[in-house]
Design a protein around this motif. Structure first.
Motif, PDB file in Angstrom:
ATOM      1  N   ARG A  49      -1.815   3.087   4.163  1.00 36.51           N
ATOM      2  CA  ARG A  49      -2.268   1.696   4.238  1.00 36.51           C
ATOM      3  C   ARG A  49      -1.516   0.905   3.173  1.00 36.51           C
ATOM      4  NH1 ARG A  49      -8.187   0.872   5.044  1.00 36.51           N
ATOM      5  NH2 ARG A  49      -7.411   0.960   7.182  1.00 36.51           N
ATOM      6  N   ILE A  50      -0.736  -0.060   3.639  1.00 35.59           N
ATOM      7  CA  ILE A  50       0.044  -0.909   2.743  1.00 35.59           C
ATOM      8  C   ILE A  50      -0.634  -2.273   2.690  1.00 35.59           C
ATOM      9  CG2 ILE A  50       2.304  -1.952   2.319  1.00 35.59           C
ATOM     10  CD1 ILE A  50       3.503   0.377   4.000  1.00 35.59           C
ATOM     11  N   GLU A  51      -0.933  -2.718   1.465  1.00 40.40           N
ATOM     12  CA  GLU A  51      -1.610  -4.001   1.271  1.00 40.40           C
ATOM     13  C   GLU A  51      -0.789  -4.879   0.335  1.00 40.40           C
ATOM     14  OE1 GLU A  51      -6.277  -2.969   1.800  1.00 40.40           O
ATOM     15  OE2 GLU A  51      -5.442  -2.511  -0.159  1.00 40.40           O
ATOM     16  N   ASN A  52      -1.140  -6.148   0.318  1.00 40.60           N
ATOM     17  CA  ASN A  52      -0.523  -7.102  -0.600  1.00 40.60           C
ATOM     18  C   ASN A  52       1.001  -7.090  -0.503  1.00 40.60           C
ATOM     19  OD1 ASN A  52      -3.159  -7.625  -1.584  1.00 40.60           O
ATOM     20  ND2 ASN A  52      -2.981  -5.883  -2.965  1.00 40.60           N
ATOM     21  N   GLU A  53       1.484  -7.106   0.737  1.00 41.85           N
ATOM     22  CA  GLU A  53       2.928  -7.142   1.015  1.00 41.85           C
ATOM     23  C   GLU A  53       3.688  -6.018   0.317  1.00 41.85           C
ATOM     24  OE1 GLU A  53       4.227 -11.118   0.200  1.00 41.85           O
ATOM     25  OE2 GLU A  53       2.856 -11.970   1.673  1.00 41.85           O
TER      26      GLU A  53
END
Length: 175
Positions: A49-53
């Motif tokens: 899960r990749i968050e905040n670009e």
């Protein structure tokens, strides 16, 4: 391994659901942009899960039966400082099954995470994750999920049995 009791449902009226979630949680919620990269895995499901670009991420492994209604999900995760590099390493080692992109509005109601998701290519959904406490009976988590379903106006006919990745696979295999 930590455990959740989860449900996922299609959303018919997004504004009404958001209004109810705000009222029940007593908050405006938190907006999250997430990219879940699913990798080929011989056991369970593995996603990054990749968050905040790309500034932060979690590598999440979980197992869950694809059944209607509240279901047990066992999971573990690792916080990732450099998700873009890990994504490439795992892509080379395991291969990418697919990518789910969504905008999530997160509301906390007691021990439950209420997610209102706009999923690219699929539409609007709602997820409940009752975060089970140590020693808590699964039946108690199921009862919490069922009560929140009622409070949010989610009916059994709205329920979805599988993950967003599975729905995208099914949609792509139709075309």
């Amino acid at each position: 391994m930590p455990t959740n009791i989860e449900i996922k449902a299609r959303v018919k009226n997004l504004e009404l659901l958001l209004e109810k979630a705000r009222s029940i949680s007593g908050s405006q919620g938190t907006r999250l942009e997430q990219e879940d990269v699913f990798f080929n895995s011989p056991n369970g499901r593995l996603k990054l899960r990749i968050e905040n670009e790309g500034a932060s991420g979690k590598l999440i492994y979980y197992t869950r039966n694809d059944i209607s209604g509240p279901k047990q999900s066992d999971y573990t995760y690792t916080i990732v400082q450099n998700p873009k590099d890990l994504k490439e390493t795992l892509r080379l080692a395991l291969g990418v099954r697919g990518i789910v992109k969504k905008v999530r509005q997160l509301f906390m109601v007691g021990q439950t995470r209420v997610h209102v998701d706009s999923v690219e290519g699929l539409g609007n959904f709602m997820e409940l994750e009752v975060c089970m406490r140590k020693g808590q009976e699964m039946s108690e988590g199921t009862a919490i999920a069922e009560e929140l379903m009622k409070d949010l106006g989610i009916s059994d006919s709205d329920l979805v049995v599988c993950a967003y990745m599975d729905l995208l696979d099914a949609k792509n295999n139709k075309n």
